[in-house]
Structures are given as C-alpha cells and as structure tokens.
Scaffold this active site. Structure first.
Site, mmCIF file in Angstrom:
data_model
loop_
_atom_site.group_PDB
_atom_site.id
_atom_site.type_symbol
_atom_site.label_atom_id
_atom_site.label_comp_id
_atom_site.label_asym_id
_atom_site.label_seq_id
_atom_site.Cartn_x
_atom_site.Cartn_y
_atom_site.Cartn_z
ATOM 1 N N LYS A 65 -35.755 51.196 4.985
ATOM 2 C CA LYS A 65 -36.121 50.699 3.121
ATOM 3 C C LYS A 65 -36.070 49.276 3.102
ATOM 4 O O LYS A 65 -35.088 48.597 3.306
ATOM 5 C CB LYS A 65 -34.981 51.427 2.134
ATOM 6 C CG LYS A 65 -35.667 51.180 0.790
ATOM 7 C CD LYS A 65 -34.471 51.213 0.019
ATOM 8 C CE LYS A 65 -33.620 49.966 -0.267
ATOM 9 N NZ LYS A 65 -34.321 48.871 -0.926
ATOM 10 N N GLU A 110 -25.307 43.200 8.725
ATOM 11 C CA GLU A 110 -25.533 41.723 8.625
ATOM 12 C C GLU A 110 -25.319 41.257 7.416
ATOM 13 O O GLU A 110 -26.289 41.638 6.642
ATOM 14 C CB GLU A 110 -26.754 41.354 9.479
ATOM 15 C CG GLU A 110 -26.674 39.951 10.040
ATOM 16 C CD GLU A 110 -27.355 39.037 9.044
ATOM 17 O OE1 GLU A 110 -26.460 38.338 8.510
ATOM 18 O OE2 GLU A 110 -28.461 38.897 9.008
ATOM 19 N N CYS A 112 -29.035 33.706 5.471
ATOM 20 C CA CYS A 112 -27.681 33.694 5.656
ATOM 21 C C CYS A 112 -27.281 32.844 6.720
ATOM 22 O O CYS A 112 -26.040 32.459 6.704
ATOM 23 C CB CYS A 112 -27.693 35.400 6.351
ATOM 24 S SG CYS A 112 -28.755 35.434 7.641
ATOM 25 N N GLU A 150 -21.020 32.091 -0.927
ATOM 26 C CA GLU A 150 -22.467 32.063 -0.558
ATOM 27 C C GLU A 150 -23.233 31.730 -1.960
ATOM 28 O O GLU A 150 -23.341 32.301 -2.702
ATOM 29 C CB GLU A 150 -22.843 33.169 -0.134
ATOM 30 C CG GLU A 150 -24.225 33.018 0.514
ATOM 31 C CD GLU A 150 -24.806 34.326 1.318
ATOM 32 O OE1 GLU A 150 -25.232 34.112 2.401
ATOM 33 O OE2 GLU A 150 -24.669 35.395 0.792
#
Ligand code: TXE
Length: 512
Positions: free
Chosen positions: A197, A272, A306, A404
């Site tokens: 997906k 991840e 990332c 982040e």
C-alpha cells in the site's frame, strides 16, 4: 606505463520517447491477482502539490478488498513463488529493472506530479530505483544458509533461509518509488508474496509497477497493490492473519502502532521511521565539500526526508565562517516550479505539512533561536512553498533541535570538542543517520563508533549504494532494508538436522 583503467560509464536512462504528460487525471483500480479490479471503497483524488490539479483518481481498498489481496498473495506463494528458483526470481527482477528504465519518463512524471519534487530529481530517483531492482536480482541468486559439519561423525546440520510468506508493505509520500524499491524487490528476491500500500497521496508510480511486473514475468498474485488511507486499507493489512510480516516506512507514531498491532499476532515488524540527523563539520574538514553536502542534506526534497541533515553541528573554529557561507548559499537555492530544470526545491506535500513546518518556525523564534535565513513562505497557483530556513543560536534542548520538522528548516548548533559533538548528536532519541566531516582519521573512527545511528557518513552525506543496509536505531526504527540484509529481512531461518546412525536412546530408551 600503466594505462588508466576506463571509468565506469553510468547507466543511461532509456527513455520511452512516446510518453506525453497527460492532460487529465488518470483513473486506477486496485491491482489484485495480476489484474485491475475496482475497489469497493470511496474515491480518493491525489493532487499535484505544485498546482492543486488532480493527478490520479484512486479507489480505496476496503477490508474485503485487502482480504482478497492477501488470499491472492498466499495462494501465489504456496503455488510456487515461495519455492521458485533464485534464477527465475532474478530474471523477473532484471526484466523489471529494464521495464522501469524503459518507462522512466512516465514514472518520473507521476513521481514529480504527485509528490511535488523537482522533475530532474524525480528522474534521478527512478534510475536509482532501477539499480535497486538490479541489485536485488543478485541477491535472489546468492541466498545461502550455513552448514555445521563439526557436530559428530554421523551428524550433519544446516540452516536454510526460507521466505517468510506474505509481507504487508506500507510506504509514505516523500520518496514513493525509491522507498518501494528499497523493499519490494528484496521481498520478491527472498521468495515472499506481498500486499503493497503506497501513500494515498502518491500511489501512481507504485500502481504502475503492477502491469510492469506482470510483463516482466512475475506470476499473478505475487504482488498485489492496494490503495487507500491508513485508517481503512493500512489497518486491514496490519491486522490480516495472512500477512506474516509488516514492512513499514512512515511516521514514528504510526510505526509504533503497527508494532502494537503486529504484536497481537506475533508478526515480524520492520520499521523505517523518522530522524533528526546530526551533520557535524570539524575545524579540519574540507569545507567546500562539507558545504555542498550540508546544503544537499538539509534541503533535498524541501527537507521532507528522513535522512535530512536537520541539525548542522559546527566546531567553534570554523562555525562563524561556515555558517555564513551556508546561509549565503542557501539563500540562492531556487524554489518553485517543479518542471524547471534548475529548480532544487518544490512545494510542501500538502497543507497539513505546510502548517506543521510553519508552526515549527514559530516555535524556533519563540524558543529564542535566531532566524538567520528564511521563515518566508507563500501560496502560489495552488502550491505552498517555504524558503530555505536556517536557525542559529540553537541550543540542544530546543524543540527545533529535538523534533522531526520534515521541511526546509535547518538548526545550527556549535560545539568545542568531539565529545561535546557526540553528546549533542546522540541527544534526540532518534538514530537514523549522522555525518561527520573531518581530516582526522582518529576523529572519524571515533565518530563511526560513537554516533548512535544506523548509518554514519564520513566525509560524505546521503550516499547509498545498493550493497549497504539502511535503517535506524531508537525512535528511527527496527530492522534494515537494502543490501544482503535487506533480503534476509524477509526470510526466516530454518534449522535442519541429519543423523545417519549413532542415535543414542536418551528417554524411554531400552525400556521399550
Ligand atoms: O505519515 P504516516 P504522514 C513523518 C514526518 C511527517 C509525519 C507525518 O515527520 O511530517 O511523519 O506524515 C500509512 N495503519 N514521516 O502523516 O501517517 C499511510 O497511509 C496502517 C517520516 O504522511 O505515518 C502511509 O501509507 N497504515 C517518514 C504511511 O502509513 C497507516 C516518511 C505513512 O503515513 C496507518 C513520511 C495505520 N493506522 C512521514 N496510518 C520517513 N521515515 O521518511 C497511516 N498509515
């Protein structure tokens, strides 16, 4: 005299000259058992972040659709993909890589149009992805276990690597094709069947893989591609009893959730997740090279990465000069129209991300950091742009140095000693990657050991050959992808023991 060895010619993209960018949105079904089927769920429109125009019309896969996809994958796995030869899998993967190159123009266009990245960058990512498919083919042919010949004269044992079964693969919107290519070819090389997906914002290039893989010879059902939201489609994949493994890239919060759901059925979970990576520049570094890498690290993909070098750590001796050069160079990064050849930064993916980043810029100011560049933003023809933004006078505990942001915002911190740099670098809980620029081998070796991260780059940044594993520690995730390990991640180890006589009764034994 020795003649110089010829340099490697980089592989050239073979363009499909026939691709013409579409005028209207493309309508997709979901890809199950080697064919398009119409999803049962609601319609979803993926739009171009640069102009708001619809690019793709998707159909959300419901729980029932996901059930079909999982059953199709399990059947294909049992019918023979799981026991197919490495040679056959490698052939499929190599043909897929060639198919990706042949369709590079179309893939790059959709990648650009849905994710808002510059077209030139999207083209480079498609080529890099094709290389991952090439590399995974080499792994399909070299999967091995171990043998144990020292257990006794008539005792031999071995370990086999066997595919885990059906894997659920869920990917995000920032590098859609690259990230699926870090997972899918490795799962296929291992002999797994999959249900994939992509993000609902960027599904086109993953969907295009369906027919491309069929043409490459992948048997129907081995790779099923469903589209839809995380809440409906993603959840159904996580919970389905036939998915034995979850391979997820995305936010830390959804990653934790995937792990909790997976734990209920004891699935293998590989994650991840995000990062807040430290990019360190020492006084003795090659400053010109470090400057280019620091800009690339901080602002590639408009910071929506990332691996972003979101914290630039400068040693006191060069801090002022280097920060000045960094700010000046960042000021001239071209931001805007993704089709322009010279553009380096496109728009934010969507309004939520735009607001999130602007919120962090306000946070930085209110925390007392100095806004040295940017903070400026604009909405233009449906695109939401944020200019390269740099904060100086940042202290390590500020939120802009800990969380982040996922946008074009870089926090500059300074340090005196290597020890202090390690302390700052390792202070966020994240541990995806880190970089250091230094001319001192002993500092480089220390950094390689002491920086808590899945990848440490020394005198480089954002390099990633297909041979090298990638993943994080701490809040950045669990498991590795790419490289040999990336393939083994989709496999179990089975121990097989043979005795050819000499069995000593040890329980009921002679009594029976
Ligand atoms: O990610 P999500 P979002 C970080 C980054 C960004 C933030 C939010 O900080 O600002 O995450 O981005 C699917 N069950 N990263 O909201 O929601 C979803 O449909 C199953 C870092 O886009 O994690 C999509 O396919 N699946 C990251 C994928 O998860 C679910 C890249 C990622 O979406 C689900 C992206 C659920 N309950 C964002 N909920 C990186 N590692 O680079 C969502 N999904």
């Amino acid at each position: 005299m020795r003649r110089p060895f010829p340099k490697d010619e980089p592989k050239r993209l073979q363009m499909s000259a026939s691709f013409v960018p579409p005028k209207a949105a493309k309508n997709y079904g979901i890809w199950i058992d080697g064919a398009w089927v119409s999803g049962e769920g609601q319609e979803i429109r993926a739009t171009n972040p640069a102009n708001g125009q619809a690019v793709s019309v998707l159909h959300e896969a419901t729980e029932a659709d996901v059930d079909l996809a999982c059953k199709s994958a399990r059947a294909a796995f049992e019918l023979g993909w799981g026991t197919s030869t490495g040679e056959r899998r490698a052939e499929v993967l190599l043909r897929a890589a060639a198919g990706i190159r042949a369709n590079a123009e179309e893939l790059a266009w959709y990648e650009m149009a849905e994710s808002g990245k510059p077209h030139k960058q999207a083209r480079a990512e498609i080529e890099r992805s094709a290389m991952l498919w090439d590399y995974a083919a080499t792994q399909a042919r070299s999967l091995t276990g171990e043998s144990f010949a020292g257990l006794g004269e008539d005792y031999l044992a071995m370990t086999l690597r066997v595919p885990i079964g059906v894997a659920a693969i869920i990917t995000p919107w920032n590098f859609p094709f690259l990230i699926i290519s870090q997972k899918l070819p490795f799962a296929l090389a291992a002999g797994c069947a999959v249900v994939v997906k992509p993000s609902e914002m960027t599904s086109a290039t993953t969907l295009l893989l369906g027919p491309l893989l069929k043409e490459a010879g992948l048997p129907d059902g081995v790779c099923n591609i469903v589209t839809g939201s995380g809440r409906v489609t993603g959840e159904a994949m996580l919970r389905h009893p036939l998915t034995r493994m979850i391979s997820f890239t995305g936010s830390t919060s959804v990653g934790k959730h995937a792990m909790k759901v997976g734990a209920e059925q004891l699935k293998k979970v590989s994650l991840e997740l995000g990062g807040k990576n430290a990019h360190i520049v020492m006084d003795d570094a090659d400053l010109d090279a470090a400057l280019d890498a620091a800009l690339h690290g901080a602002f590639l993909n408009a910071g929506q990465s990332c691996n972003q070098g979101a914290r630039l750590l400068l040693q006191k001796g060069i801090a002022e000069e280097f920060a000045g050069r960094f700010i000046e160079a960042a000021r001239s990064i071209p931001v805007g129209d993704t089709l322009r050849d010279d553009i380096l930064m496109g728009p934010m993916i969507n309004e939520a991300q735009y607001r999130k980043v602007l919120g962090y810029i306000e946070t930085g100011k209110s925390e007392g950091a100095r806004l040295a560049l940017g903070g400026t933003y604009r909405e233009e023809n449906g695109g939401r742009y944020i200019d390269p933004t740099i904060f100086t006078d940042v202290s390590r505990h500020m939120r802009i140095a800990q969380e982040e942001i996922f946008g074009p915002v870089c926090a500059i911190l300074t340090f005196e000693t290597l020890e202090e740099a390690f302390e700052i670098a390792n202070s966020t809980g994240y541990g995806l990657s880190a970089g250091i620029w230094t001319g001192n081998t002993s500092a480089a070796l220390k950094a390689a050991r002491r920086l808590e991260a899945g990848t440490v780059w020394v005198n480089t940044y954002l390099d990633g050959p297909a041979e090298l594993p990638f993943g994080g520690v701490g809040a950045s995730g669990i498991g590795r992808e790419v490289g040999r390990i990336g393939c083994e991640e989709f496999m179990d180890v089975k121990t097989v023991q043979f005795r050819s006589g000499g069995y000593q009764p040890r329980w009921i034994g002679k009594a029976i």
